[in-house]
Design an enzyme around this catalytic site. Structure first.
Site, PDB file in Angstrom:
ATOM      1  N   ASP A  99       0.823  -1.197   0.000  1.00  0.00           N
ATOM      2  CA  ASP A  99       0.000   0.000   0.000  1.00  0.00           C
ATOM      3  C   ASP A  99       0.862   1.253   0.000  1.00  0.00           C
ATOM      4  OD1 ASP A  99      -2.216   1.678   0.153  1.00  0.00           O
ATOM      5  OD2 ASP A  99      -2.216   1.665   2.338  1.00  0.00           O
ATOM      6  N   ASP A 345      -2.030   6.145  -5.839  1.00  0.00           N
ATOM      7  CA  ASP A 345      -2.337   5.101  -4.854  1.00  0.00           C
ATOM      8  C   ASP A 345      -2.359   3.717  -5.490  1.00  0.00           C
ATOM      9  OD1 ASP A 345      -3.109   3.900  -2.479  1.00  0.00           O
ATOM     10  OD2 ASP A 345      -5.233   4.343  -2.765  1.00  0.00           O
TER      11      ASP A 345
END
Length: 492
Positions: A99, A345
């Site tokens: 992440d 992201d």
């Protein structure tokens, strides 16, 4: 493809490749396995994915007045899994979500209780692994900078007081034997309590990379969060930051290149490479592999005082066809309150845009598409995407879409990165109709939501090598044949 969905995994094969006499890279393959049970139709798949993308974006500031948190929820199906070995004698395998939107490595530890986790993920997501036993790991001291980083707003003296270190020892800075107190992390739809530990983290292969005294969070209880996270964000506890302390040339830059999948496992023939460190490939070899070395389009990282672990960049405009749509000023910069900019992201699937910009984009897109193709409003309702259009068996002719970032860098998106086509045969219809949907989404009113104004999702990043240059503080994009890039790197 009516009942399938991709889950991506990283099975680590670690190899050092010579780039120069003083540097090397670590190559990690991202592979996939197919879940045949979670979705019963393409509509269900797209509705789940669009809902999770919206949840991850809109709940990024939930619980913002509480303790240190990861403000973006993760979700199976839109994320990428890293596998490591923890400890030694014997080592224990762990699998974590990668992440770029968070800065801590944490995972469930035995014994582990996950509240409301039914249906959150399939056992295959983590290879059926059980939470590791960390009895050999060492607790982190309340005096450690890592403890302060995990708690963010508390000083080491406050943390040691919470850990019940006597006042006289706090005054003499002699609380090193008292452990860091547990900390709370909140997601948009889940949370956990964890403690900081240190142990050996290994990437197993014939030439293993071993990180000793690696700092991580260990959670024995979580709410709706059954899988751990390898944070690649900007922060001292992230995996790149800890790797940089071991090997600066490995930790100061990483990149990934996501093989285009369109939610179809049969399209993916090679792994998607995740590359730690800087590398270069011979130009002739690049051409031979059909992967000409396109230069990166770089844009500067923007500092976000409220969310310092985000990779924020400035967006200056979006072109649809030949018309450049201006963007609100909030997308070009981040203010002192942490509002604005676009987050790059790895954990959000579809790109989220502010409502005004999204509506302008859709108006121009529909102006070009609506006069040729029939609007598929029922598909929009069932998938959460739009606008959608019916077309003939051949691919629809859609206008080109390009993103323009601050710093005079532009990225032209491949057609499949923003327009998803499939055959609709629901409701017992005998004849399936081809339908396509725009897979850029409405993130709502930026004035009401606060925080980052937009998110660049991983679906739009497919077919690009996305590089995070931490030393030069910039993010770069270069069009690549990702499968060929994997082959080139593997053969070095």
């Amino acid at each position: 493809m009516a009942s399938s969905f991709l889950f991506f995994f990283i099975s680590i094969v670690l190899t050092h490749y010579s780039v120069s006499s003083s540097s090397a890279i670590v190559l990690l393959p991202l592979t996939h396995s197919l879940s045949k049970t979670q979705f019963n139709s393409t509509h269900h798949l797209l509705k789940f994915t669009s809902t999770r993308s919206a949840t991850r974006f809109r709940n990024r500031n939930r619980h913002r007045h509480r303790h240190r948190q990861i403000s973006l929820p993760l979700s199976p199906g839109s994320d990428y899994i890293l596998s490591f070995d923890l400890g030694s004698h014997p080592s224990q395998p762990i699998s974590l979500y990668m992440d770029t939107g968070s800065d801590l490595v944490w995972f469930p530890c035995a014994p582990f209780e996950c509240i409301l986790c039914e249906g959150k993920y399939e056992a295959a997501t983590t290879g059926g692994l059980s939470p590791p036993n960390i009895t050999s790991a060492a607790l982190v001291s309340c005096k450690s900078p890592a403890c302060s980083a995990a708690h963010t707003s508390l000083s080491s003296s406050d943390l040691c007081a919470i850990a019940r270190c006597p006042l006289e020892l706090i005054e003499t800075s002699d609380c090193s034997s008292f452990s860091c107190p547990p900390f709370y992390y909140a997601y948009g739809d889940g949370s956990l309590v964890a403690r900081l530990y240190r142990d050996t983290l290994s990437m197993p292969a014939s030439s293993p990379l071993v990180l000793r005294n690696f700092t991580f969070g260990c959670a024995h209880t979580a709410l709706g969060e059954p899988v751990g996270v390898a944070g690649f964000g900007r922060g001292v506890l992230s995996l790149p930051a800890q790797l940089a302390s071991f090997s600066p040339q490995l930790g100061n830059q990483f990149s990934y290149c996501l093989v285009s999948h369109s939610f179809d496992a049969d399209r993916v023939r090679r792994p998607s490479p995740l590359i730690l460190g800087r590398y270069s490939l011979d130009d002739e070899k690049q051409k031979r592999d059909g992967n000409d070395r396109e230069e990166f389009e770089y844009t500067a990282m923007l500092d976000n005082p409220k969310h310092p672990y985000f990779y924020c960049v400035g967006l200056e405009g979006i072109t649809v066809g030949k018309r450049k749509i201006p963007v609100p000023e909030i997308l070009k910069r981040v203010d002192r309150r942490g509002n604005g900019g676009m987050v790059v992201d790895s954990g959000t699937t579809f790109t989220m845009l502010p409502a005004g910009l999204y509506e302008s984009l859709v108006t121009e897109f529909d102006r070009r598409m609506g006069r040729v193709y029939e609007r598929a409003t029922q598909i929009e309702e069932s998938t959460g995407l739009g606008p959608c259009y019916y077309s003939q068996k051949s691919a629809a002719k859609v206008p080109a879409v390009a993103l323009h970032f601050v710093g005079n860098s532009s990225v032209v998106l491949p057609r499949n990165n923003y327009y998803y086509e499939f055959f609709d045969g629901r409701d017992g219809e005998k004849r399936k109709r081809k339908v396509g949907c725009l897979v850029l989404m409405n993130g709502g009113d930026e004035a009401e939501s606060g925080g980052p104004a937009a998110t660049l999702g991983n679906y739009q990043q497919q077919g690009f090598e996305v590089v995070y240059d931490l030393e030069m503080r910039r993010v770069g994009f270069a069009r690549r044949k990702c499968a060929s890039l994997w082959d080139s790197l593997q053969q070095r």
